[in-house]
Design an enzyme around this catalytic site. Structure first.
Site, PDB file in Angstrom:
ATOM      1  CG  HIS A  25      -1.687  -1.013   1.635  1.00 27.34           C
ATOM      2  ND1 HIS A  25      -3.034  -0.954   1.405  1.00 27.34           N
ATOM      3  CD2 HIS A  25      -1.461  -2.218   2.224  1.00 27.34           C
ATOM      4  CE1 HIS A  25      -3.612  -2.074   1.844  1.00 27.34           C
ATOM      5  NE2 HIS A  25      -2.683  -2.850   2.339  1.00 27.34           N
ATOM      6  CD  GLU A  87      -1.008   1.957   4.141  1.00 27.89           C
ATOM      7  OE1 GLU A  87      -0.494   2.695   3.264  1.00 27.89           O
ATOM      8  OE2 GLU A  87      -2.244   1.773   4.237  1.00 27.89           O
TER       9      GLU A  87
HETATM   10 ZN   LIG Z   1      -4.074   0.697   0.600  1.00 24.85          ZN
END
Ligand SMILES: [Zn+2]
Length: 243
Positions: A25, A87
């Site tokens: 992400h 992330e």
């Molecule tokens: Zn995401």
């Protein structure tokens, strides 16, 4: 001492499935701000990697972090149960290059996870791959070919495109793993991952997040050989992992 900065969040749950997927992400915040935004939205991820290469751990790998949301890949849904989510901080939402330090550290982290859980190469995905109608991350600038060179995920080889004579975009995308119930969304997600030159730059991050794909998007004809070569690669790895 842990090599990660620990900042555990309560937004997680028990897993009901074995870990077999890795989801990448990005968010347009620095790490501290990202943690605050996740908390406000009662979300989480297992790790955050910031542009300096610092790694924050928010959820134990044993637990299900809340990062993927409604999702589909290769027949599986609700991928939070079976995945680890990383992330990356990216103020451009993955539209301009990631920092070399951030990439180096992310590669190390991914390699460790893949090795530990024996994650199949077909299951190393972008959030945009598993939620093509809702998510654009980690964006067109994510260096997938470099990751594949490092043993993280698959990249195509153009010479394989001749081995496949199918013309049907939906069935080729489905062979890779996409949910093709919304073909423009799946086709655009494919471009984000495998042909970023066909993804338009967006200066307005809010719009990028809200208008995920052009509703009338049709995969450019010239990308058919790339799509065929990709489908070939994913099918080959599917066979290998079943053998
Ligand atoms: Zn995401």
């Amino acid at each position: 001492m842990s090599k990660y900065i620990r900042n555990f969040l309560p937004y997680c749950g028990e897993r009901t499935k074995k870990i077999n997927t890795l989801v990448l992400h990005c968010s347009a915040h620095d790490a501290r701000h990202m943690i605050r935004v996740l908390e406000e939205n009662k979300l989480s991820a297992h790790y955050i990697v910031d542009p300096d290469g610092k790694i924050y751990q928010l959820v134990s790998e044993k637990l299900r972090a809340w990062h993927a949301g409604e999702s589909y890949w290769r027949g599986e849904t609700n991928l939070n149960h079976s995945s680890i989510g990383i992330e990356l901080c990216s103020l451009s939402m993955g539209q301009s290059e990631y920092s070399p330090k951030q990439i180096r550290q992310t590669v190390k982290l991914c390699r460790q996870i893949i090795k530990h859980y024996q994650i199949p190469q077909t299951n190393i995905v972008a959030h945009s791959d598993i939620a093509p109608r809702r998510k654009p991350d980690p964006g067109k600038a994510f260096p997938w070919p470099y990751f594949a060179q490092c043993g993280i995920g698959l990249w195509y080889d153009m010479k394989d495109s001749h081995a496949v004579d199918e013309e049907d975009v939906a069935s080729l995308l489905a062979a890779i793993g996409y949910d093709v119930s919304d073909l423009p969304a799946a086709s655009y997600a494919f471009c984000r991952h495998f042909a970023p030159q066909f993804v338009t730059d967006e200066m307005n991050i809010r719009r990028l997040i809200e208008e995920i794909y052009p509703r009338d998007f049709v995969l450019p004809r010239e990308l058919m050989p790339v799509l065929r070569a990709c489908a070939f690669k994913y099918r080959l790895h599917t066979k290998k992992s079943r053998a």
